[in-house]
Structures are given as structure tokens and as C-alpha cells.
Design a protein around this motif. Sequence first.
Motif, PDB file in Angstrom:
ATOM      1  N   TRP A  75     -27.364  13.747   7.632  1.00 46.83           N
ATOM      2  CA  TRP A  75     -26.470  13.171   6.623  1.00 46.83           C
ATOM      3  C   TRP A  75     -26.661  11.660   6.507  1.00 46.83           C
ATOM      4  CZ3 TRP A  75     -22.406  16.737   9.032  1.00 46.83           C
ATOM      5  CH2 TRP A  75     -22.330  17.949   8.310  1.00 46.83           C
ATOM      6  N   ASP A  76     -26.857  10.996   7.638  1.00 46.37           N
ATOM      7  CA  ASP A  76     -27.120   9.547   7.598  1.00 46.37           C
ATOM      8  C   ASP A  76     -28.417   9.263   6.840  1.00 46.37           C
ATOM      9  OD1 ASP A  76     -24.800   8.942   9.021  1.00 46.37           O
ATOM     10  OD2 ASP A  76     -25.844   8.778  10.953  1.00 46.37           O
ATOM     11  N   GLU A  77     -29.421  10.091   7.081  1.00 45.28           N
ATOM     12  CA  GLU A  77     -30.705   9.955   6.390  1.00 45.28           C
ATOM     13  C   GLU A  77     -30.528  10.162   4.883  1.00 45.28           C
ATOM     14  OE1 GLU A  77     -34.681  12.666   6.306  1.00 45.28           O
ATOM     15  OE2 GLU A  77     -33.856  12.219   8.291  1.00 45.28           O
ATOM     16  N   GLU A  78     -29.754  11.172   4.511  1.00 46.69           N
ATOM     17  CA  GLU A  78     -29.498  11.436   3.092  1.00 46.69           C
ATOM     18  C   GLU A  78     -28.776  10.261   2.437  1.00 46.69           C
ATOM     19  OE1 GLU A  78     -28.743  15.730   1.640  1.00 46.69           O
ATOM     20  OE2 GLU A  78     -27.728  15.553   3.586  1.00 46.69           O
ATOM     21  N   GLN A  79     -27.813   9.681   3.161  1.00 45.91           N
ATOM     22  CA  GLN A  79     -27.077   8.546   2.620  1.00 45.91           C
ATOM     23  C   GLN A  79     -28.026   7.372   2.389  1.00 45.91           C
ATOM     24  OE1 GLN A  79     -23.789   7.108   4.955  1.00 45.91           O
ATOM     25  NE2 GLN A  79     -23.123   5.729   3.355  1.00 45.91           N
ATOM     26  N   LYS A  80     -28.899   7.131   3.342  1.00 41.96           N
ATOM     27  CA  LYS A  80     -29.859   6.039   3.229  1.00 41.96           C
ATOM     28  C   LYS A  80     -30.776   6.264   2.027  1.00 41.96           C
ATOM     29  CE  LYS A  80     -33.094   3.418   6.067  1.00 41.96           C
ATOM     30  NZ  LYS A  80     -33.751   3.327   7.372  1.00 41.96           N
ATOM     31  N   GLU A  81     -31.278   7.492   1.877  1.00 45.85           N
ATOM     32  CA  GLU A  81     -32.158   7.821   0.755  1.00 45.85           C
ATOM     33  C   GLU A  81     -31.438   7.696  -0.585  1.00 45.85           C
ATOM     34  OE1 GLU A  81     -33.922  11.662   1.390  1.00 45.85           O
ATOM     35  OE2 GLU A  81     -34.990  10.981   3.184  1.00 45.85           O
ATOM     36  N   ALA A  82     -30.166   8.054  -0.602  1.00 43.49           N
ATOM     37  CA  ALA A  82     -29.385   7.966  -1.837  1.00 43.49           C
ATOM     38  C   ALA A  82     -29.081   6.514  -2.198  1.00 43.49           C
ATOM     39  CB  ALA A  82     -28.091   8.758  -1.703  1.00 43.49           C
ATOM     40  N   GLY A  83     -29.097   5.640  -1.202  1.00 43.91           N
ATOM     41  CA  GLY A  83     -28.781   4.237  -1.446  1.00 43.91           C
ATOM     42  C   GLY A  83     -27.351   4.038  -1.913  1.00 43.91           C
ATOM     43  N   ASP A  84     -26.496   4.945  -1.492  1.00 49.29           N
ATOM     44  CA  ASP A  84     -25.101   4.920  -1.939  1.00 49.29           C
ATOM     45  C   ASP A  84     -24.184   4.922  -0.722  1.00 49.29           C
ATOM     46  OD1 ASP A  84     -22.618   5.284  -3.083  1.00 49.29           O
ATOM     47  OD2 ASP A  84     -23.099   7.218  -4.013  1.00 49.29           O
ATOM     48  N   PRO A  85     -23.500   3.786  -0.459  1.00 53.09           N
ATOM     49  CA  PRO A  85     -22.609   3.736   0.703  1.00 53.09           C
ATOM     50  C   PRO A  85     -21.465   4.754   0.638  1.00 53.09           C
ATOM     51  CG  PRO A  85     -22.690   1.605  -0.439  1.00 53.09           C
ATOM     52  CD  PRO A  85     -23.555   2.558  -1.192  1.00 53.09           C
ATOM     53  N   ALA A  86     -21.167   5.254  -0.545  1.00 56.48           N
ATOM     54  CA  ALA A  86     -20.075   6.220  -0.703  1.00 56.48           C
ATOM     55  C   ALA A  86     -20.562   7.663  -0.575  1.00 56.48           C
ATOM     56  CB  ALA A  86     -19.393   6.021  -2.051  1.00 56.48           C
ATOM     57  N   PHE A  87     -21.849   7.849  -0.300  1.00 52.99           N
ATOM     58  CA  PHE A  87     -22.417   9.195  -0.230  1.00 52.99           C
ATOM     59  C   PHE A  87     -21.625  10.108   0.705  1.00 52.99           C
ATOM     60  CE2 PHE A  87     -25.307  12.247   1.817  1.00 52.99           C
ATOM     61  CZ  PHE A  87     -25.775  12.931   0.713  1.00 52.99           C
ATOM     62  N   LEU A  88     -21.275   9.604   1.875  1.00 55.98           N
ATOM     63  CA  LEU A  88     -20.575  10.436   2.862  1.00 55.98           C
ATOM     64  C   LEU A  88     -19.083  10.555   2.582  1.00 55.98           C
ATOM     65  CD1 LEU A  88     -22.491   9.329   6.051  1.00 55.98           C
ATOM     66  CD2 LEU A  88     -22.613  11.538   4.908  1.00 55.98           C
ATOM     67  N   SER A  89     -18.631   9.944   1.505  1.00 53.59           N
ATOM     68  CA  SER A  89     -17.238  10.091   1.097  1.00 53.59           C
ATOM     69  C   SER A  89     -17.058  11.266   0.147  1.00 53.59           C
ATOM     70  CB  SER A  89     -16.749   8.809   0.412  1.00 53.59           C
ATOM     71  OG  SER A  89     -16.821   7.740   1.316  1.00 53.59           O
ATOM     72  N   ARG A  90     -18.161  11.899  -0.217  1.00 52.25           N
ATOM     73  CA  ARG A  90     -18.082  13.053  -1.122  1.00 52.25           C
ATOM     74  C   ARG A  90     -17.201  14.126  -0.497  1.00 52.25           C
ATOM     75  NH1 ARG A  90     -24.188  14.660  -2.273  1.00 52.25           N
ATOM     76  NH2 ARG A  90     -23.199  16.608  -1.704  1.00 52.25           N
ATOM     77  N   ALA A  91     -16.451  14.785  -1.328  1.00 50.90           N
ATOM     78  CA  ALA A  91     -15.512  15.805  -0.847  1.00 50.90           C
ATOM     79  C   ALA A  91     -16.212  16.907  -0.049  1.00 50.90           C
ATOM     80  CB  ALA A  91     -14.759  16.412  -2.023  1.00 50.90           C
ATOM     81  N   ASP A  92     -17.423  17.261  -0.432  1.00 51.09           N
ATOM     82  CA  ASP A  92     -18.114  18.347   0.252  1.00 51.09           C
ATOM     83  C   ASP A  92     -18.741  17.919   1.578  1.00 51.09           C
ATOM     84  OD1 ASP A  92     -19.960  16.785  -1.220  1.00 51.09           O
ATOM     85  OD2 ASP A  92     -21.393  18.415  -1.309  1.00 51.09           O
ATOM     86  N   LEU A  93     -18.808  16.621   1.846  1.00 50.33           N
ATOM     87  CA  LEU A  93     -19.433  16.137   3.075  1.00 50.33           C
ATOM     88  C   LEU A  93     -18.475  15.445   4.035  1.00 50.33           C
ATOM     89  CD1 LEU A  93     -22.724  14.555   1.696  1.00 50.33           C
ATOM     90  CD2 LEU A  93     -22.404  16.802   2.713  1.00 50.33           C
ATOM     91  N   SER A  94     -17.513  14.768   3.498  1.00 52.38           N
ATOM     92  CA  SER A  94     -16.653  13.903   4.289  1.00 52.38           C
ATOM     93  C   SER A  94     -16.025  14.614   5.490  1.00 52.38           C
ATOM     94  CB  SER A  94     -15.560  13.310   3.404  1.00 52.38           C
ATOM     95  OG  SER A  94     -14.685  12.529   4.159  1.00 52.38           O
ATOM     96  N   GLN A  95     -15.429  15.751   5.272  1.00 59.07           N
ATOM     97  CA  GLN A  95     -14.733  16.448   6.358  1.00 59.07           C
ATOM     98  C   GLN A  95     -15.706  16.964   7.411  1.00 59.07           C
ATOM     99  OE1 GLN A  95     -11.310  16.399   6.579  1.00 59.07           O
ATOM    100  NE2 GLN A  95     -11.802  16.994   8.672  1.00 59.07           N
ATOM    101  N   MET A  96     -16.837  17.523   6.952  1.00 55.74           N
ATOM    102  CA  MET A  96     -17.821  18.017   7.914  1.00 55.74           C
ATOM    103  C   MET A  96     -18.367  16.870   8.765  1.00 55.74           C
ATOM    104  SD  MET A  96     -20.050  20.958   5.961  1.00 55.74           S
ATOM    105  CE  MET A  96     -20.548  19.908   4.596  1.00 55.74           C
ATOM    106  N   TYR A  97     -18.645  15.742   8.140  1.00 55.29           N
ATOM    107  CA  TYR A  97     -19.182  14.588   8.853  1.00 55.29           C
ATOM    108  C   TYR A  97     -18.188  14.104   9.909  1.00 55.29           C
ATOM    109  CZ  TYR A  97     -21.711  10.174   9.489  1.00 55.29           C
ATOM    110  OH  TYR A  97     -22.421   9.119  10.019  1.00 55.29           O
TER     111      TYR A  97
END
Length: 108
Positions: A75-97
Motif C-alpha cells: 500500500w505504501d508503494e501504491e501511494q508513492k506511485e500514485a503521488g497522492d498523499p491522500a491515497f491511503l485515506s480512500r474508504a476502501d483502504l483506510s480501515q484495512m491499512y
Amino acid sequence: KFEGVEASVYLGEALAHNKSYAQARQELERALTNSQKLGLQSLEARSNYVLGMVLRQSGNSKQAADYYRAAISKWDEEQKEAGDPAFLSRADLSQMYKDAQRALQELK
């Protein structure tokens, strides 16, 4: 192909909820292998996360921690690739993370 791997992850989750841990693990390991082969990073991360849950619930804390670490790393890698600091705030990822991070702390 995405849908097939996604269905395997959901089946693994359902088996885990029914406490069929051996079957869940088998299905999730298949989903993990296929997601890696196909380059489906989000499903790879989710497969790792759910495998962590299954192993933790079945008493295998060491392996569970390894899978949680792999999910967080992906997930950290995906966030880095997306270049979006809010990537892990997505509803489908936030709780799992957050759950994966909390589980790692508890397993130490």
C-alpha cells in the motif's frame, strides 16, 4: 482476470468468516500468487492483509505479521506511485491499512 482474482479474495474472506481457516488460506494464497503474476497490486495487498488476518485468527502470529508487513509495504508503494498523499485515506483502504498497522503492534 482482475475479477477472477478479486473473487478469490472475497471467497477467502468468506471462508475466514466461517472459520474455515485452512480453506481460506489456500484460496488466499492462490489469489496472492495470481495477483503477483498479473501485477494487480491492490489485490496483492488485500490478499496479504486477509492472509494476515487468517493466520492471526488461527494462532500463527509470526506468519501473520509477515503478511501484514507485506500488505502495508504494498500500500505504501501504491501511494508513492500514485503521488497522492491522500491515497491511503480512500474508504476502501483506510480501515484495512489502520487494522494492519494495529495488528502488527499487537503481534510484537
